[in-house]
Design an enzyme around this catalytic site. Structure first.
Site, PDB file in Angstrom:
ATOM      1  N   ASN A  85       0.842  -1.201   0.000  1.00 51.07           N
ATOM      2  CA  ASN A  85       0.000   0.000   0.000  1.00 51.07           C
ATOM      3  C   ASN A  85       0.876   1.250   0.000  1.00 51.07           C
ATOM      4  O   ASN A  85       2.095   1.148  -0.014  1.00 51.07           O
ATOM      5  CB  ASN A  85      -0.960  -0.029   1.194  1.00 51.07           C
ATOM      6  N   LYS A 135       7.892 -17.186 -11.245  1.00 52.37           N
ATOM      7  CA  LYS A 135       7.208 -16.012 -11.777  1.00 52.37           C
ATOM      8  C   LYS A 135       6.010 -16.469 -12.604  1.00 52.37           C
ATOM      9  O   LYS A 135       6.147 -17.361 -13.456  1.00 52.37           O
ATOM     10  CB  LYS A 135       8.184 -15.215 -12.662  1.00 52.37           C
ATOM     11  N   PHE A 150      -4.312   2.849  14.705  1.00 49.95           N
ATOM     12  CA  PHE A 150      -4.680   3.859  13.719  1.00 49.95           C
ATOM     13  C   PHE A 150      -5.819   3.319  12.859  1.00 49.95           C
ATOM     14  O   PHE A 150      -5.898   2.122  12.618  1.00 49.95           O
ATOM     15  CB  PHE A 150      -3.490   4.189  12.810  1.00 49.95           C
TER      16      PHE A 150
END
Ligand code: FMN
Length: 390
Positions: free
Chosen positions: A208, A287, A321
């Site tokens: 984020n 991958k 928070f």
């Protein structure tokens, strides 16, 4: 700021003198009152007018010209200051101070001065390492002078090494730290900051926008106020004071484990990190190859770390928070109760200048009994409001 404190800035003739203009400007902006003494040699590098203008204050240069008043200038200047900063501090002036020489206004004033002095040393590496300078520095350290160490880097003499004046921001931080009330001595505070990362495959991940700025500001302020601070940080480009124990983590699991290792003897946990709420159910070892059809990733919830520590907090203070984009108070109150935490610091991330990646924040401090609505502030100011809760 911390009341009107008067700082005596003693400027000597080092080439880093230009950086001290920035130090002076920053101190004025922070509300300190200044008085400046320059050596005669320093005035040959920069005009006193520059310091007078930027410092908004008197600049003294001459021992025998006292501005037509009856005070003995070096004695009165010494009495007025709450703190003295010598910057840049030359080898020459350091040598004089170590030996009690008082042959100009600066050295005479410092001989009469009885409070604390910071010395921001700056010189060529060979001058710094010269045994004469090393001995003089040691003498002053033993006498209680506080040295702000020079940095390693490129020097004006076209060499690379130790001797660069500390950056203006570092010098100002030292001074701020000196004046800040030390009300958290004896408290151990764990602060988490930054994002976490959950890998999808070896090259891709979920994360984020958290920069870590809020958590780092809290850690720094807690340290300045005397706390023992452990900062558990996800990837962040920010620097932190050396006295803070920093533990680098990437995943939610590592975040939890690192807190757990420190939690036993902690007094406070402040969870300012932005952990990923989800991770992929199966992380690919290879991958994932590009294909024409859609790729579906199954995401599973990560453990709620705030809730985990809220439930086992005992007598510790736990502060969380909440970054919300809607129903801020309602959602925060629910978090407060469900997670058994003492305070939720709630911010609406859709508001301008609040939330991720900016230097300011606008928060509400929510507890069982009240909601404190703070105006838009610097994150460092928000940090101190949060620490006042302890
Ligand atoms: C361009 C220039 C740069 C200098 N830079 C430094 C320096 O960074 N550190 C230092 O100790 N001396 C430096 N010196 C030498 C001092 O200016 C010299 O020792 C002087 O006598 C110091 O006087 P003061 O301590 O009374 O200011 C420099 C001299 C010149 C001409």
């Amino acid at each position: 700021m911390m009341g009107k404190k008067r700082i005596l800035i003693c400027v000597t003739a080092g080439i880093a003198i230009y950086k001290v203009v920035d130090v002076v400007s920053r101190l004025v902006k922070k509300g300190y009152e200044l008085e400046i003494i320059m050596t005669e040699a320093a005035t040959k590098l920069i005009s006193p007018l520059v310091f007078e203008t930027m410092g908004n204050c008197l600049v003294h240069t001459d021992m025998f010209h006292n501005g037509h008043h009856y005070e003995v200038e070096h004695i009165e200047i010494a009495k007025r200051a709450d703190l003295c900063l010598i910057a840049p501090a030359t080898a020459n002036t350091i040598a004089k101070l170590a030996n009690g020489v008082a042959d100009n206004l600066l050295t005479s004033t410092l001989l009469a001065y009885t409070k604390d002095t910071f010395v921001a040393i700056a010189m060529n590496t060979n001058m710094l390492n010269n045994i004469a300078t090393v001995n003089n520095v040691n003498i002053l350290k033993k006498r209680g002078f506080k040295f702000i160490n020079s940095n390693v880097g490129y020097l004006a003499c076209n060499t690379y090494g130790d001797g660069r004046l500390a950056e203006p921001i570092e010098i100002v931080e030292e001074i701020d730290r000196y004046f800040i009330k030390k009300d958290l001595i004896g408290k151990k505070v764990i602060v988490t900051a930054g994002p976490t990362i959950e890998r999808i495959d070896p090259v891709r991940y979920i994360t984020n926008d958290s920069s870590g700025k809020m958590g780092y500001a809290i850690a720094e302020s807690a340290y300045n106020r005397g706390a023992e601070v452990v900062l558990v940080s996800g990837p962040s480009k920010l620097n932190i004071s050396e006295g803070i124990k920093k533990i680098d983590i990437t995943t939610n699991n590592e975040l939890k484990k690192s807190i757990e290792n420190e939690f036993n003897n902690a007094d406070v946990l402040i969870m300012a990190a932005a952990p990923c709420d989800f991770r992929v159910k199966e992380q690919s070892k290879e991958k994932i190859k590009r294909k024409e059809e859609n790729l579906l990733l199954e995401l599973i919830p990560n453990e709620d770390i705030l809730s985990y520590f809220g439930k086992i907090k005992g007598k510790r203070l736990v502060i969380g928070f909440a970054a919300e984009s809607n129903n801020l108070i309602e959602n925060s109150k629910r978090k407060l109760e469900n997670k058994n935490v003492d305070y939720i610091i709630a911010n609406n991330i859709t508001e301008k200048d609040a939330g991720f990646n900016v230097d300011t924040n606008k928060v509400k401090i929510i507890s069982k009994d009240e909601i404190i609505d703070l105006p838009l502030m610097l994150k460092s100011e928000v940090a101190n409001k949060i620490l006042d809760l302890i």
